[in-house]
Write a protein that holds these residues in place. Sequence first.
Motif, PDB file in Angstrom:
ATOM      1  N   GLY A   1       0.798  -1.225   0.000  1.00 36.37           N
ATOM      2  CA  GLY A   1       0.000   0.000   0.000  1.00 36.37           C
ATOM      3  C   GLY A   1       0.823   1.264   0.000  1.00 36.37           C
ATOM      4  O   GLY A   1       0.377   2.311  -0.491  1.00 36.37           O
ATOM      5  N   ASN A   2       2.043   1.212   0.532  1.00 34.47           N
ATOM      6  CA  ASN A   2       2.885   2.403   0.567  1.00 34.47           C
ATOM      7  C   ASN A   2       3.685   2.596  -0.717  1.00 34.47           C
ATOM      8  O   ASN A   2       4.266   3.660  -0.920  1.00 34.47           O
ATOM      9  CB  ASN A   2       3.841   2.328   1.756  1.00 34.47           C
ATOM     10  N   LEU A   3       3.715   1.600  -1.572  1.00 35.77           N
ATOM     11  CA  LEU A   3       4.363   1.738  -2.878  1.00 35.77           C
ATOM     12  C   LEU A   3       3.350   2.067  -3.975  1.00 35.77           C
ATOM     13  O   LEU A   3       3.748   2.447  -5.073  1.00 35.77           O
ATOM     14  CB  LEU A   3       5.114   0.456  -3.252  1.00 35.77           C
ATOM     15  N   THR A   4       2.071   1.924  -3.663  1.00 35.21           N
ATOM     16  CA  THR A   4       1.040   2.245  -4.646  1.00 35.21           C
ATOM     17  C   THR A   4       0.241   3.489  -4.272  1.00 35.21           C
ATOM     18  O   THR A   4      -0.373   4.117  -5.135  1.00 35.21           O
ATOM     19  CB  THR A   4       0.090   1.048  -4.835  1.00 35.21           C
TER      20      THR A   4
ATOM     21  N   ARG B   1       0.687   3.974 -11.536  1.00 34.18           N
ATOM     22  CA  ARG B   1       0.565   3.520 -12.922  1.00 34.18           C
ATOM     23  C   ARG B   1       1.950   3.218 -13.479  1.00 34.18           C
ATOM     24  O   ARG B   1       2.957   3.735 -12.987  1.00 34.18           O
ATOM     25  CB  ARG B   1      -0.114   4.581 -13.795  1.00 34.18           C
ATOM     26  N   SER B   2       1.998   2.402 -14.495  1.00 34.74           N
ATOM     27  CA  SER B   2       3.235   2.229 -15.248  1.00 34.74           C
ATOM     28  C   SER B   2       3.378   3.392 -16.217  1.00 34.74           C
ATOM     29  O   SER B   2       2.381   3.953 -16.688  1.00 34.74           O
ATOM     30  CB  SER B   2       3.227   0.898 -16.005  1.00 34.74           C
ATOM     31  N   ILE B   3       4.618   3.782 -16.481  1.00 36.07           N
ATOM     32  CA  ILE B   3       4.885   4.883 -17.400  1.00 36.07           C
ATOM     33  C   ILE B   3       5.975   4.463 -18.378  1.00 36.07           C
ATOM     34  O   ILE B   3       6.716   3.506 -18.136  1.00 36.07           O
ATOM     35  CB  ILE B   3       5.313   6.171 -16.652  1.00 36.07           C
TER      36      ILE B   3
ATOM     37  N   VAL C   1      17.384  -8.344 -15.127  1.00 39.80           N
ATOM     38  CA  VAL C   1      17.638  -7.333 -16.154  1.00 39.80           C
ATOM     39  C   VAL C   1      16.570  -6.243 -16.110  1.00 39.80           C
ATOM     40  O   VAL C   1      15.438  -6.468 -15.679  1.00 39.80           O
ATOM     41  CB  VAL C   1      17.686  -7.959 -17.571  1.00 39.80           C
ATOM     42  N   HIS C   2      16.941  -5.055 -16.592  1.00 42.19           N
ATOM     43  CA  HIS C   2      16.002  -3.935 -16.635  1.00 42.19           C
ATOM     44  C   HIS C   2      14.854  -4.235 -17.591  1.00 42.19           C
ATOM     45  O   HIS C   2      15.057  -4.762 -18.685  1.00 42.19           O
ATOM     46  CB  HIS C   2      16.719  -2.668 -17.114  1.00 42.19           C
ATOM     47  N   THR C   3      13.662  -3.866 -17.179  1.00 41.24           N
ATOM     48  CA  THR C   3      12.500  -3.988 -18.054  1.00 41.24           C
ATOM     49  C   THR C   3      12.163  -2.610 -18.627  1.00 41.24           C
ATOM     50  O   THR C   3      12.740  -1.593 -18.239  1.00 41.24           O
ATOM     51  CB  THR C   3      11.288  -4.545 -17.294  1.00 41.24           C
ATOM     52  N   HIS C   4      11.222  -2.595 -19.527  1.00 38.00           N
ATOM     53  CA  HIS C   4      10.963  -1.394 -20.329  1.00 38.00           C
ATOM     54  C   HIS C   4       9.737  -0.624 -19.868  1.00 38.00           C
ATOM     55  O   HIS C   4       9.106   0.091 -20.650  1.00 38.00           O
ATOM     56  CB  HIS C   4      10.859  -1.787 -21.799  1.00 38.00           C
ATOM     57  N   GLU C   5       9.428  -0.750 -18.590  1.00 39.38           N
ATOM     58  CA  GLU C   5       8.375   0.043 -17.972  1.00 39.38           C
ATOM     59  C   GLU C   5       8.899   0.635 -16.669  1.00 39.38           C
ATOM     60  O   GLU C   5       9.536  -0.062 -15.885  1.00 39.38           O
ATOM     61  CB  GLU C   5       7.147  -0.806 -17.653  1.00 39.38           C
ATOM     62  N   ALA C   6       8.615   1.903 -16.456  1.00 45.81           N
ATOM     63  CA  ALA C   6       8.862   2.542 -15.164  1.00 45.81           C
ATOM     64  C   ALA C   6       7.511   2.689 -14.467  1.00 45.81           C
ATOM     65  O   ALA C   6       6.481   2.228 -14.973  1.00 45.81           O
ATOM     66  CB  ALA C   6       9.529   3.895 -15.360  1.00 45.81           C
ATOM     67  N   MET C   7       7.490   3.338 -13.293  1.00 49.36           N
ATOM     68  CA  MET C   7       6.209   3.561 -12.629  1.00 49.36           C
ATOM     69  C   MET C   7       6.262   4.809 -11.770  1.00 49.36           C
ATOM     70  O   MET C   7       7.346   5.286 -11.402  1.00 49.36           O
ATOM     71  CB  MET C   7       5.791   2.361 -11.804  1.00 49.36           C
ATOM     72  N   VAL C   8       5.088   5.320 -11.478  1.00 44.84           N
ATOM     73  CA  VAL C   8       4.924   6.398 -10.510  1.00 44.84           C
ATOM     74  C   VAL C   8       3.767   6.037  -9.585  1.00 44.84           C
ATOM     75  O   VAL C   8       2.863   5.279  -9.954  1.00 44.84           O
ATOM     76  CB  VAL C   8       4.649   7.770 -11.163  1.00 44.84           C
ATOM     77  N   ALA C   9       3.814   6.581  -8.382  1.00 44.03           N
ATOM     78  CA  ALA C   9       2.707   6.476  -7.432  1.00 44.03           C
ATOM     79  C   ALA C   9       2.688   7.770  -6.643  1.00 44.03           C
ATOM     80  O   ALA C   9       3.729   8.418  -6.463  1.00 44.03           O
ATOM     81  CB  ALA C   9       2.890   5.273  -6.505  1.00 44.03           C
ATOM     82  N   ALA C  10       1.526   8.180  -6.170  1.00 47.78           N
ATOM     83  CA  ALA C  10       1.437   9.449  -5.444  1.00 47.78           C
ATOM     84  C   ALA C  10       0.251   9.434  -4.494  1.00 47.78           C
ATOM     85  O   ALA C  10      -0.725   8.690  -4.685  1.00 47.78           O
ATOM     86  CB  ALA C  10       1.319  10.628  -6.410  1.00 47.78           C
ATOM     87  N   THR C  11       0.357  10.289  -3.481  1.00 50.11           N
ATOM     88  CA  THR C  11      -0.763  10.500  -2.566  1.00 50.11           C
ATOM     89  C   THR C  11      -1.847  11.348  -3.206  1.00 50.11           C
ATOM     90  O   THR C  11      -2.973  11.406  -2.695  1.00 50.11           O
ATOM     91  CB  THR C  11      -0.271  11.174  -1.281  1.00 50.11           C
TER      92      THR C  11
END
Length: 328
Positions: free
Chosen positions: A22-25, A30-32, A260-270
């Motif tokens: 819950g604290n990482l989402t 979303r994926s970016i 290995v690195h994948t081709h999606e990053a992510m963001v999450a926010a309050t």
Amino acid sequence: MTVVALGIDALDPELVDSEAHGNLTLAAHRSIETIESVAGEPSTHELWPTIITGLPPSEHGLELGDDGVSWGNPLLNAGSRVADFVIPDGLQTRIGAWLLTNTDTDAFRTPATYYAENGLTTVFDGREAIPIGVPNYVVDPDSEDREHALRRSLGDLFERDPEATGGHTSSDPETFYEQCMEMAMIRVARARRAYRGGRYELVFAYTSGLDLIGHVTYDRPALQRAAYNEIDDFVGELRADLGADDELLLISDHGLQDGVHTHEAMVAATDESLVEQIASVVDVRAAIESELDGTDHSGAPTHRTASGEGGDVGGDRVKEQLEDLGYM
């Protein structure tokens, strides 16, 4: 009101779970989109300058060489020139790996002065902001905190090996895991201390611990899962510090699976609106600036409790943690 941005290298949108983490989402996640380097995968060296400038690597200029090694340090620049004329292409990456493993060279230590010297602006310019450990934005090249010192002293706990899955090996993954968790704790604790000090409208901290663990746990998935669970706990402590008017933004530069690195990053926010503004790593700066520009940031208290209401009981606890870790 303060925006706290925490960069978690390699936080993977497919490995976080809104129920377990819950604290990482947070309120929304979303994926970016991210950006691939010439090596064929996203590069930390290139992406954090992109995140703080809003510019792709071709425009901010901090790019990997054609062999996939970052030749930004004078020693590596010299090695690159020699390699171009003397050594076959297939060996150049091995040379870069050896230099980065066996010398004090660090590919992520470009000084902050680079940006002004090259006519580049960042999310920190013109604001009461503190960058903490941001790759390739080093405010004081002559100093380092304990995360950086630990990273440089890993030795055979984290050796570059282009032939290995993920490009790295570890002589002792469990000991390596503990050091990486300590690195993550330090950077989160520094973010908490900067927030509690009440001097900044933007606190922007970064940790590489999750990325490092991911590179050597391709055959130990339980360690990678444990890292996500612990990072979730660390972010929860930071989140508990924040007042009702503060915002927390989590950012990754790429994901990481099977070493290995994948081709999606992510963001999450309050704040869900922050997440809605970010579709790519190039959008992060504009979203932070929009949040800061649209909110009154004056009158932040000097000290705050865990509820954000004032006092310094929680601040003493953070200070004690930093002292236990050897940072203070």
